[in-house]
Scaffold this motif. Structure first.
Motif, PDB file in Angstrom:
ATOM      1  N   ILE A   4      -3.646   0.433  12.392  1.00 20.81           N
ATOM      2  CA  ILE A   4      -3.054   1.673  11.782  1.00 20.81           C
ATOM      3  C   ILE A   4      -1.849   1.284  11.004  1.00 20.81           C
ATOM      4  O   ILE A   4      -1.366   1.598   9.941  1.00 20.81           O
ATOM      5  N   LYS A   5      -1.173   0.131  11.630  1.00 18.62           N
ATOM      6  CA  LYS A   5       0.099  -0.642  11.231  1.00 18.62           C
ATOM      7  C   LYS A   5      -0.420  -1.131   9.527  1.00 18.62           C
ATOM      8  O   LYS A   5       0.326  -0.960   8.627  1.00 18.62           O
ATOM      9  N   ILE A   6      -1.578  -1.848   9.681  1.00 21.30           N
ATOM     10  CA  ILE A   6      -2.165  -2.530   8.685  1.00 21.30           C
ATOM     11  C   ILE A   6      -2.340  -1.738   7.449  1.00 21.30           C
ATOM     12  O   ILE A   6      -1.874  -1.643   6.218  1.00 21.30           O
ATOM     13  N   LEU A   7      -2.949  -0.428   7.713  1.00 24.91           N
ATOM     14  CA  LEU A   7      -3.185   0.478   6.847  1.00 24.91           C
ATOM     15  C   LEU A   7      -1.907   1.084   6.071  1.00 24.91           C
ATOM     16  O   LEU A   7      -1.658   1.335   4.889  1.00 24.91           O
ATOM     17  N   PHE A   8      -0.817   1.199   7.260  1.00 23.34           N
ATOM     18  CA  PHE A   8       0.378   2.037   6.803  1.00 23.34           C
ATOM     19  C   PHE A   8       0.954   1.092   5.581  1.00 23.34           C
ATOM     20  O   PHE A   8       1.279   1.523   4.574  1.00 23.34           O
ATOM     21  N   TYR A   9       1.108  -0.297   5.926  1.00 22.77           N
ATOM     22  CA  TYR A   9       1.552  -1.170   5.027  1.00 22.77           C
ATOM     23  C   TYR A   9       0.985  -1.142   3.589  1.00 22.77           C
ATOM     24  O   TYR A   9       1.434  -1.212   2.730  1.00 22.77           O
ATOM     25  N   LEU A  10      -0.540  -1.268   3.809  1.00 17.74           N
ATOM     26  CA  LEU A  10      -1.041  -1.258   2.474  1.00 17.74           C
ATOM     27  C   LEU A  10      -1.000   0.140   1.669  1.00 17.74           C
ATOM     28  O   LEU A  10      -0.575  -0.209   0.399  1.00 17.74           O
ATOM     29  N   MET A  11      -0.971   1.150   2.399  1.00 10.18           N
ATOM     30  CA  MET A  11      -0.905   2.432   1.676  1.00 10.18           C
ATOM     31  C   MET A  11       0.825   2.431   1.037  1.00 10.18           C
ATOM     32  O   MET A  11       0.877   2.718  -0.214  1.00 10.18           O
ATOM     33  N   ALA A  12       1.540   1.803   1.759  1.00 10.32           N
ATOM     34  CA  ALA A  12       2.887   1.874   1.207  1.00 10.32           C
ATOM     35  C   ALA A  12       3.011   0.853   0.069  1.00 10.32           C
ATOM     36  O   ALA A  12       3.769   1.125  -0.891  1.00 10.32           O
ATOM     37  N   PHE A  13       2.417  -0.330   0.299  1.00 17.66           N
ATOM     38  CA  PHE A  13       2.357  -1.298  -0.905  1.00 17.66           C
ATOM     39  C   PHE A  13       1.756  -0.605  -2.150  1.00 17.66           C
ATOM     40  O   PHE A  13       2.266  -0.749  -3.385  1.00 17.66           O
ATOM     41  N   ILE A  14       0.677   0.062  -1.925  1.00 21.02           N
ATOM     42  CA  ILE A  14       0.057   0.839  -3.288  1.00 21.02           C
ATOM     43  C   ILE A  14       0.910   1.625  -3.793  1.00 21.02           C
ATOM     44  O   ILE A  14       1.317   1.682  -4.994  1.00 21.02           O
ATOM     45  N   THR A  15       1.467   2.477  -3.133  1.00 20.07           N
ATOM     46  CA  THR A  15       2.234   3.793  -3.457  1.00 20.07           C
ATOM     47  C   THR A  15       3.580   2.925  -4.045  1.00 20.07           C
ATOM     48  O   THR A  15       3.661   3.532  -5.399  1.00 20.07           O
ATOM     49  N   LEU A  16       4.390   2.279  -3.483  1.00 19.33           N
ATOM     50  CA  LEU A  16       5.623   1.805  -3.930  1.00 19.33           C
ATOM     51  C   LEU A  16       5.402   0.732  -5.464  1.00 19.33           C
ATOM     52  O   LEU A  16       5.848   0.874  -6.350  1.00 19.33           O
ATOM     53  N   GLY A  17       4.119  -0.146  -5.311  1.00 23.39           N
ATOM     54  CA  GLY A  17       3.876  -0.835  -6.217  1.00 23.39           C
ATOM     55  C   GLY A  17       3.548  -0.029  -7.739  1.00 23.39           C
ATOM     56  O   GLY A  17       3.938  -0.222  -8.739  1.00 23.39           O
ATOM     57  N   SER A  18       2.777   1.018  -7.276  1.00 24.05           N
ATOM     58  CA  SER A  18       2.238   1.578  -8.661  1.00 24.05           C
ATOM     59  C   SER A  18       3.335   2.472  -8.940  1.00 24.05           C
ATOM     60  O   SER A  18       3.429   2.541 -10.405  1.00 24.05           O
ATOM     61  N   ALA A  19       4.260   2.949  -8.281  1.00 25.52           N
ATOM     62  CA  ALA A  19       5.464   3.802  -8.822  1.00 25.52           C
ATOM     63  C   ALA A  19       6.426   2.805  -9.638  1.00 25.52           C
ATOM     64  O   ALA A  19       7.042   3.123 -10.591  1.00 25.52           O
ATOM     65  N   LEU A  20       6.432   1.507  -9.080  1.00 26.93           N
ATOM     66  CA  LEU A  20       7.196   0.503 -10.142  1.00 26.93           C
ATOM     67  C   LEU A  20       6.522   0.081 -11.233  1.00 26.93           C
ATOM     68  O   LEU A  20       7.182   0.029 -12.264  1.00 26.93           O
ATOM     69  N   VAL A  21       5.116  -0.009 -10.985  1.00 24.69           N
ATOM     70  CA  VAL A  21       4.615   0.023 -12.715  1.00 24.69           C
ATOM     71  C   VAL A  21       4.900   1.193 -13.436  1.00 24.69           C
ATOM     72  O   VAL A  21       5.092   1.008 -14.664  1.00 24.69           O
ATOM     73  N   VAL A  22       4.920   2.510 -12.830  1.00 22.99           N
ATOM     74  CA  VAL A  22       5.293   3.660 -13.602  1.00 22.99           C
ATOM     75  C   VAL A  22       6.540   3.137 -14.328  1.00 22.99           C
ATOM     76  O   VAL A  22       6.802   3.553 -15.490  1.00 22.99           O
ATOM     77  N   ALA A  23       7.613   2.908 -13.362  1.00 21.56           N
ATOM     78  CA  ALA A  23       8.853   2.717 -13.836  1.00 21.56           C
ATOM     79  C   ALA A  23       9.004   1.884 -15.005  1.00 21.56           C
ATOM     80  O   ALA A  23       9.830   1.813 -16.029  1.00 21.56           O
ATOM     81  N   ALA A  24       8.379   0.637 -14.869  1.00 23.31           N
ATOM     82  CA  ALA A  24       8.386  -0.498 -15.860  1.00 23.31           C
ATOM     83  C   ALA A  24       7.603  -0.412 -17.070  1.00 23.31           C
ATOM     84  O   ALA A  24       8.029  -1.134 -18.052  1.00 23.31           O
ATOM     85  N   GLY A  25       6.635   0.287 -17.086  1.00 24.23           N
ATOM     86  CA  GLY A  25       5.658   0.292 -18.019  1.00 24.23           C
ATOM     87  C   GLY A  25       5.984   0.798 -19.543  1.00 24.23           C
ATOM     88  O   GLY A  25       6.872   1.840 -19.252  1.00 24.23           O
ATOM     89  N   LYS A  26       5.599   0.304 -20.560  1.00 22.64           N
ATOM     90  CA  LYS A  26       6.059   0.846 -21.903  1.00 22.64           C
ATOM     91  C   LYS A  26       4.939   1.944 -22.498  1.00 22.64           C
ATOM     92  O   LYS A  26       5.530   2.790 -22.864  1.00 22.64           O
ATOM     93  N   ASN A  27       3.942   1.780 -21.906  1.00 20.27           N
ATOM     94  CA  ASN A  27       2.541   2.185 -22.368  1.00 20.27           C
ATOM     95  C   ASN A  27       2.658   3.683 -21.560  1.00 20.27           C
ATOM     96  O   ASN A  27       2.405   3.585 -20.425  1.00 20.27           O
TER      97      ASN A  27
ATOM     98  N   ASP B   6       9.945   4.403   9.306  1.00 23.49           N
ATOM     99  CA  ASP B   6       9.386   3.737   8.228  1.00 23.49           C
ATOM    100  C   ASP B   6       8.888   4.615   7.083  1.00 23.49           C
ATOM    101  O   ASP B   6       9.142   4.264   6.017  1.00 23.49           O
ATOM    102  N   PHE B   7       8.453   6.071   7.334  1.00 24.36           N
ATOM    103  CA  PHE B   7       8.455   6.759   6.584  1.00 24.36           C
ATOM    104  C   PHE B   7       9.311   7.166   5.532  1.00 24.36           C
ATOM    105  O   PHE B   7       9.380   7.224   4.312  1.00 24.36           O
ATOM    106  N   MET B   8      10.608   7.293   6.238  1.00 24.84           N
ATOM    107  CA  MET B   8      11.925   7.738   5.496  1.00 24.84           C
ATOM    108  C   MET B   8      12.247   6.603   4.564  1.00 24.84           C
ATOM    109  O   MET B   8      12.729   6.732   3.444  1.00 24.84           O
ATOM    110  N   ILE B   9      12.139   5.483   5.125  1.00 23.58           N
ATOM    111  CA  ILE B   9      12.439   4.143   4.165  1.00 23.58           C
ATOM    112  C   ILE B   9      11.457   4.245   2.818  1.00 23.58           C
ATOM    113  O   ILE B   9      12.185   4.134   1.587  1.00 23.58           O
ATOM    114  N   ILE B  10      10.445   4.365   3.169  1.00 21.69           N
ATOM    115  CA  ILE B  10       9.318   4.306   1.928  1.00 21.69           C
ATOM    116  C   ILE B  10       9.870   5.779   1.024  1.00 21.69           C
ATOM    117  O   ILE B  10       9.732   5.772  -0.264  1.00 21.69           O
ATOM    118  N   SER B  11      10.195   6.825   1.620  1.00 17.85           N
ATOM    119  CA  SER B  11      10.694   7.953   0.788  1.00 17.85           C
ATOM    120  C   SER B  11      11.652   7.633  -0.091  1.00 17.85           C
ATOM    121  O   SER B  11      12.017   8.136  -1.076  1.00 17.85           O
TER     122      SER B  11
END
Lengths: 184, 101
Positions: A4-27, B6-11
Motif C-alpha cells: 500500500i505504501k508503494i502504491l501510495f508513493y506511485l500515485m503521489a508521484f504520478i499526481t505531482l509529476g503530471s501537475a508539474l508538467v501542467v505548470a511547466a508546459g507551453k502547449n 502524507d496526504f496533507m503534504i501532497i495536498s
C-alpha cells in the motif's frame, strides 16, 4: 515496505509529476491532457484513503464532464489566440515567473510549517476515532453508509447543491448564448 | 500505514502548483486548470480525514459536494471565457482591461 505504501508513493508521484508538467508546459493541449493524468492519480489517492465512491465520482464528473468542457472551450476559442500563447517564451524558470515562484514557495513554507507543527496524527479526535474503531472499513461496505447518510443526515446540503447546480447551468447557458439572436 | 500527514503534504504541494499556475499563466483556460488543482487539493484533505469518520461520513460526503460545486464553477467560467473571447478576440487575462463595450 508494504504494497500500500508503494502504491501510495506511485500515485503521489504520478499526481505531482503530471501537475508539474501542467505548470511547466507551453502547449495548451498537452497541459490539458496532463491534467487528465493528474485527475486519475488523485482518484488513485482517494482509493488509498478508503474513499472508493469519491474516486469513482471524481473520474465520472471531472474526466467525463469538466475535462470535456475545457476541451470544448479550447476548441471554440480560436487558433490564432492559441498561437500567440505558444509564441511567448514560457520557460519554467524565467524572470517573469519569479513572482509566481515566490508566492507558491511562500505558501508551501507556511502550510508545511503548519502541518508539521500541528502533528495531525496526534490530534485528540484522530486518536479517539482510531481507538473507537470509527475508521472506514476496508472491505468496501462503507459505501452503504454513505448512501444512507446522504439521504438522511446530509439531505439539506444535498438539495441546496442540486438547486445551485441547476441555477449555475441555466446561467451558463444564458451567458454563452450568442448576442443579438432574438434578444428581449 | 499511510498517515494523514502524507496526504496533507501532497495536498500542500498540489495547492502550491495551482497557485503557481494561476499567477504565471497567460491563458484563461490554464488559469482555470490551476483553480481546479487547488480545489482538488482541498478535496484530498477532506477525503483523507473522512477516513476517520465511519459513523457520519462527513469528509467523503462533503468531498462529493465539493466536486459537484467545481463542476458548476467550471461551466460558468467557461461560458464567461467564451463570451470574453467573442468580444476581445483574446483570452489573455492581462489584455482584458476594460469593462465598457
Amino acid at each position: 515496505m508494504s504494497m500500500i505504501k508503494i502504491l501510495f508513493y506511485l500515485m503521489a508521484f504520478i499526481t505531482l509529476g503530471s501537475a508539474l508538467v501542467v505548470a511547466a508546459g507551453k502547449n495548451l493541449v498537452r497541459s490539458i491532457f496532463m491534467f487528465f493524468v493528474t485527475l486519475f492519480g488523485l482518484a488513485g489517492l482517494y482509493v488509498l484513503a478508503l474513499a472508493d465512491f469519491v474516486a469513482v465520482t471524481q473520474i465520472v464528473i471531472y474526466v467525463g464532464g469538466i475535462l470535456v468542457l475545457i476541451l470544448f472551450a479550447f476548441m471554440l476559442s480560436g487558433k490564432e489566440a492559441l498561437d500567440k500563447v505558444e509564441v511567448q517564451k514560457n520557460k519554467f524558470i524565467s524572470l517573469s515567473n519569479a513572482p509566481a515562484f515566490f508566492l507558491a514557495g511562500l505558501f508551501a513554507v507556511i502550510m508545511l510549517n503548519v502541518i508539521f507543527k500541528a502533528h495531525v496524527d496526534q490530534l485528540p479526535w484522530v486518536i479517539e476515532s482510531v481507538k473507537a474503531g470509527n475508521t472506514m472499513p476496508i472491505d468496501g461496505t462503507g459505501i452503504n453508509k454513505i448512501g444512507v447518510n446522504l439521504m438522511t443526515r446530509y439531505l439539506l446540503p444535498f438539495e441546496v447543491i442540486s438547486i445551485l447546480l441547476m441555477v449555475a447551468l441555466v446561467g451558463a447557458a444564458h451567458l454563452s448564448r450568442r448576442e443579438g439572436a432574438n434578444q428581449v | 500505514m499511510i498517515t494523514q500527514q502524507d496526504f496533507m503534504i501532497i495536498s500542500v504541494m498540489l495547492f502550491c502548483i495551482g497557485v503557481f499556475i494561476i499567477v504565471s499563466k497567460k491563458n484563461a483556460i490554464q488559469v482555470l486548470i490551476g483553480i481546479e488543482l487547488m480545489l482538488n487539493a482541498a478535496i484530498l484533505n477532506l477525503v483523507a480525514f473522512g477516513k476517520l469518520d465511519r459513523a457520519n461520513n462527513g469528509g467523503q460526503v462533503f468531498a462529493l459536494f465539493a466536486i459537484v460545486l467545481a463542476a458548476a464553477t467550471t461551466a460558468v467560467a467557461l461560458a464567461i471565457i467564451l463570451n470574453v473571447y467573442r468580444r476581445y478576440k483574446t483570452i489573455d487575462p492581462d489584455k482584458i482591461n476594460q469593462l465598457k463595450d
